[in-house]
Design a protein around this motif. Sequence first.
Motif, short mmCIF file in Angstrom:
data_model
loop_
_atom_site.label_atom_id
_atom_site.label_comp_id
_atom_site.label_asym_id
_atom_site.label_seq_id
_atom_site.Cartn_x
_atom_site.Cartn_y
_atom_site.Cartn_z
N LYS A 23 0.84 -1.21 0.00
CA LYS A 23 0.00 0.00 0.00
C LYS A 23 0.86 1.25 0.00
O LYS A 23 0.57 2.21 -0.71
N ALA A 24 1.91 1.24 0.81
CA ALA A 24 2.78 2.42 0.91
C ALA A 24 3.38 2.75 -0.46
O ALA A 24 3.45 3.92 -0.86
N LEU A 25 3.80 1.72 -1.17
CA LEU A 25 4.40 1.94 -2.49
C LEU A 25 3.34 2.34 -3.52
O LEU A 25 3.57 3.24 -4.33
N SER A 26 2.18 1.70 -3.45
CA SER A 26 1.13 1.98 -4.44
C SER A 26 0.61 3.40 -4.34
O SER A 26 0.15 3.98 -5.33
N ARG A 27 0.68 3.99 -3.13
CA ARG A 27 0.18 5.34 -2.92
C ARG A 27 1.11 6.43 -3.46
O ARG A 27 0.70 7.59 -3.55
N VAL A 28 2.34 6.08 -3.73
CA VAL A 28 3.29 7.09 -4.20
C VAL A 28 2.92 7.54 -5.61
O VAL A 28 2.66 6.70 -6.49
N ASP A 29 2.88 8.85 -5.81
CA ASP A 29 2.59 9.40 -7.13
C ASP A 29 3.59 8.86 -8.15
O ASP A 29 4.80 8.87 -7.90
N GLY A 30 3.11 8.39 -9.26
CA GLY A 30 3.97 7.90 -10.32
C GLY A 30 4.14 6.39 -10.32
O GLY A 30 4.66 5.83 -11.27
N VAL A 31 3.70 5.75 -9.22
CA VAL A 31 3.80 4.29 -9.16
C VAL A 31 2.61 3.67 -9.87
O VAL A 31 1.45 3.99 -9.57
N GLU A 32 2.90 2.80 -10.80
CA GLU A 32 1.86 2.11 -11.57
C GLU A 32 1.45 0.82 -10.87
O GLU A 32 0.27 0.51 -10.77
N SER A 33 2.42 0.07 -10.36
CA SER A 33 2.09 -1.15 -9.65
C SER A 33 3.24 -1.53 -8.73
O SER A 33 4.40 -1.17 -8.97
N ALA A 34 2.89 -2.22 -7.65
CA ALA A 34 3.89 -2.69 -6.70
C ALA A 34 3.53 -4.11 -6.28
O ALA A 34 2.39 -4.39 -5.91
N SER A 35 4.50 -4.99 -6.39
CA SER A 35 4.29 -6.38 -6.03
C SER A 35 5.33 -6.78 -5.00
O SER A 35 6.53 -6.73 -5.25
N VAL A 36 4.87 -7.14 -3.80
CA VAL A 36 5.78 -7.42 -2.69
C VAL A 36 5.81 -8.92 -2.44
O VAL A 36 4.78 -9.58 -2.40
N ASN A 37 7.02 -9.43 -2.29
CA ASN A 37 7.21 -10.87 -2.06
C ASN A 37 7.82 -11.10 -0.69
O ASN A 37 8.96 -10.69 -0.43
N LEU A 38 7.07 -11.72 0.19
CA LEU A 38 7.52 -11.94 1.57
C LEU A 38 8.69 -12.92 1.63
O LEU A 38 9.67 -12.67 2.34
N ALA A 39 8.61 -13.99 0.89
CA ALA A 39 9.66 -15.02 0.93
C ALA A 39 11.00 -14.48 0.45
O ALA A 39 12.05 -14.75 1.05
N ASN A 40 10.95 -13.69 -0.60
CA ASN A 40 12.19 -13.14 -1.16
C ASN A 40 12.61 -11.83 -0.51
O ASN A 40 13.72 -11.35 -0.76
N GLU A 41 11.68 -11.25 0.27
CA GLU A 41 11.92 -9.94 0.88
C GLU A 41 12.27 -8.89 -0.17
O GLU A 41 13.24 -8.15 -0.06
#
Length: 72
Positions: A23-41
């Motif tokens: 959510k923090a990344l997605s809210r940043v202006d200019g960000v199109e998409s953010a995909s977070v991977n817990l296992a890979n950190e």
Amino acid sequence: PLVESTLDIEGMTCASCVNRVQKALSRVDGVESASVNLANETASVAYDPAVVDATALAAAVEKAGYAGTLRQ
Ligand code: 9UX
């Protein structure tokens, strides 16, 4: 055109952490998409380099309470 960067994220231990970072990344202006991977950190972020840069993405992760560094 969008740029895709991978950030190393430290401090995520559960699925809610993943949602917070995403959510923090997605809210940043200019960000199109953010995909977070817990296992890979990691977070894979697609963004418009004319609007935002990787330093600002890392700052957004820090502000959410985690450590974020651009993967080289
Ligand atoms: Mo889960 Mo993450 O209980 O900061 S939200 S550890």
